[in-house]
Design a protein around this motif. Structure first.
Motif, mmCIF file in Angstrom:
data_model
loop_
_atom_site.group_PDB
_atom_site.id
_atom_site.type_symbol
_atom_site.label_atom_id
_atom_site.label_comp_id
_atom_site.label_asym_id
_atom_site.label_seq_id
_atom_site.Cartn_x
_atom_site.Cartn_y
_atom_site.Cartn_z
ATOM 1 N N GLU A 74 0.834 -1.214 0.000
ATOM 2 C CA GLU A 74 0.000 0.000 0.000
ATOM 3 C C GLU A 74 0.864 1.258 0.000
ATOM 4 O O GLU A 74 0.579 2.223 -0.711
ATOM 5 N N LEU A 75 1.919 1.256 0.816
ATOM 6 C CA LEU A 75 2.761 2.458 0.915
ATOM 7 C C LEU A 75 3.576 2.652 -0.357
ATOM 8 O O LEU A 75 3.752 3.778 -0.824
ATOM 9 N N LEU A 89 -2.880 7.293 12.564
ATOM 10 C CA LEU A 89 -3.866 7.313 13.656
ATOM 11 C C LEU A 89 -3.885 5.965 14.359
ATOM 12 O O LEU A 89 -4.139 4.942 13.722
ATOM 13 N N GLY A 90 -3.654 5.942 15.670
ATOM 14 C CA GLY A 90 -3.607 4.673 16.403
ATOM 15 C C GLY A 90 -2.392 3.876 15.964
ATOM 16 O O GLY A 90 -2.506 2.714 15.586
ATOM 17 N N VAL A 162 -2.692 7.863 7.500
ATOM 18 C CA VAL A 162 -2.884 6.415 7.438
ATOM 19 C C VAL A 162 -3.414 5.930 8.783
ATOM 20 O O VAL A 162 -3.263 6.610 9.804
ATOM 21 N N SER A 163 -4.021 4.752 8.770
ATOM 22 C CA SER A 163 -4.474 4.142 10.023
ATOM 23 C C SER A 163 -4.698 2.661 9.767
ATOM 24 O O SER A 163 -5.210 2.274 8.721
ATOM 25 N N LEU A 187 -6.054 16.702 6.821
ATOM 26 C CA LEU A 187 -5.422 16.495 5.505
ATOM 27 C C LEU A 187 -5.307 17.815 4.753
ATOM 28 O O LEU A 187 -6.248 18.610 4.739
ATOM 29 N N LYS A 188 -4.177 18.001 4.090
ATOM 30 C CA LYS A 188 -4.033 19.168 3.195
ATOM 31 C C LYS A 188 -4.892 18.956 1.950
ATOM 32 O O LYS A 188 -5.141 17.792 1.569
ATOM 33 N N PRO A 189 -5.286 20.025 1.250
ATOM 34 C CA PRO A 189 -5.922 19.838 -0.053
ATOM 35 C C PRO A 189 -5.002 18.995 -0.945
ATOM 36 O O PRO A 189 -3.795 19.232 -1.001
ATOM 37 N N GLY A 190 -5.578 18.004 -1.596
ATOM 38 C CA GLY A 190 -4.771 17.090 -2.408
ATOM 39 C C GLY A 190 -4.218 15.913 -1.602
ATOM 40 O O GLY A 190 -3.637 14.987 -2.168
ATOM 41 N N GLY A 191 -4.388 15.966 -0.272
ATOM 42 C CA GLY A 191 -3.848 14.910 0.594
ATOM 43 C C GLY A 191 -4.619 13.602 0.468
ATOM 44 O O GLY A 191 -5.773 13.581 0.028
ATOM 45 N N LEU A 192 -3.949 12.517 0.871
ATOM 46 C CA LEU A 192 -4.522 11.170 0.721
ATOM 47 C C LEU A 192 -4.778 10.526 2.070
ATOM 48 O O LEU A 192 -3.965 10.673 3.000
ATOM 49 N N LEU A 193 -5.895 9.786 2.154
ATOM 50 C CA LEU A 193 -6.214 9.004 3.355
ATOM 51 C C LEU A 193 -6.221 7.533 3.000
ATOM 52 O O LEU A 193 -6.785 7.128 1.973
ATOM 53 N N ARG A 194 -5.591 6.704 3.850
ATOM 54 C CA ARG A 194 -5.628 5.238 3.703
ATOM 55 C C ARG A 194 -5.967 4.673 5.077
ATOM 56 O O ARG A 194 -5.127 4.681 5.969
ATOM 57 N N LEU A 195 -7.191 4.170 5.222
ATOM 58 C CA LEU A 195 -7.683 3.730 6.522
ATOM 59 C C LEU A 195 -8.097 2.252 6.436
ATOM 60 O O LEU A 195 -9.099 1.934 5.792
ATOM 61 N N ALA A 196 -7.306 1.369 7.029
ATOM 62 C CA ALA A 196 -7.609 -0.065 6.984
ATOM 63 C C ALA A 196 -8.287 -0.483 8.281
ATOM 64 O O ALA A 196 -7.839 -0.111 9.368
#
Ligand SMILES: C[S@@+](CC[C@H](N)C(=O)[O-])C[C@H]1O[C@@H](n2cnc3c(N)ncnc32)[C@H](O)[C@@H]1O
Length: 242
Positions: A74-75, A89-90, A162-163, A187-196
């Motif tokens: 993923e990374l 997060l966590g 990420v989380s 998150l900044k504008p354009g930023g990405l979230l990956r939450l599993a």
């Protein structure tokens, strides 16, 4: 790869212990029942015991190996430049956080956690610092004791959030929604979230949609991220802040 000197603990240690003890107990009881000539209940217990022990083995594989491999992929797919600000997060003992830090020679990986030992064995800020030193990335890591529902960061601080396996530990629906909204806020504008996570992922995606997230995606992460079997599978919720 897993650094032999870093120790990342076991997720939900009580559940892994429970599965193992229940499985072994059923197998022992099955052997006893075969011995006294009760084959039908013995077969039922034998099958149950095998399922439980196999589930424990799969759980152990996920927490000790599988989740590391999935997050590496993923990374890698994020294509980080190396100067980003990333929040985990966590973060617990740093499984994702320190993988991120290795990819940020001139950036910073910040981990926020309450360090709960029921959620991960041996969980503490000291254990995470020890792992950061063992992985050789302590200079680009920051650890913050804090609650995901009320992040101590300004709006639009991070390029990536990420989380992994953390948000479902919040016991109530509104608290989990708050954590997802907080992840989006920082998150900044354009930023990405990956939450599993293993549960509630459709709801996380809905909350992100309500926040105005773009490219919201919910996808299965495969058998290497099963906690005991296909009934407890990990799913990735991904999005971008427009
Ligand atoms: C199963 S562990 C996962 C740790 C790490 N992400 C990993 O994958 O190895 C869940 C983590 O969430 C943390 N946690 C639970 N509730 C939290 C909250 N409200 N705020 C911050 N951290 C929390 C726990 O302390 C624990 O470290």
């Amino acid at each position: 790869m897993v650094n032999a000197r870093a120790k990342y603990g076991v997720d939900a240690p009580g559940i892994l212990t429970g599965l193992t003890v229940a499985g072994v107990a059923e197998l022992v009881l099955a052997a006893v029942l075969f011995g006294v000539g009760w084959p039908i209940p013995a077969v039922v217990l034998l099958v149950g015991g095998i399922v439980l022990v196999a589930g424990a083995a799969l759980f152990a594989h996920t927490t000790l190996r599988g989740k590391f491999r999935v997050w590496d992929a993923e990374l890698d797919r994020l294509g980080l430049k190396g100067d980003e600000q990333v929040l985990d997060l966590g973060c617990g003992r740093g499984m994702v956080l320190l993988k991120v830090a290795k990819r940020l020679p001139s950036g910073k990986a910040t981990g926020v956690d309450l360090w709960l030992t029921k959620d991960q064995s041996g969980n503490s800020q000291d254990a995470t610092w020890a792992n950061a030193r063992a992985e050789g990335v302590a200079d680009r890591v920051e650890l913050v004791t804090g609650d995901m529902r009320d992040l101590p960061f300004d709006d639009a601080t991070f390029d990536v959030v990420v989380s992994s396996l953390a948000v479902h530990n919040i016991p109530d629906e509104e608290g989990r929604a708050e954590a997802v909204r907080e992840a989006f806020r920082v998150l900044k504008p354009g930023g990405l979230l990956r939450l599993a996570d293993i549960r509630f992922t459709r709801r996380y995606a809905e909350v992100l949609g309500e926040c105005g997230a773009a490219d919201v995606e919910v996808r299965d992460l495969g058998w290497r991220f099963w906690y005991g079997g296909p009934h407890v599978r990990t799913v990735m919720v991904a999005c971008r802040r427009p």
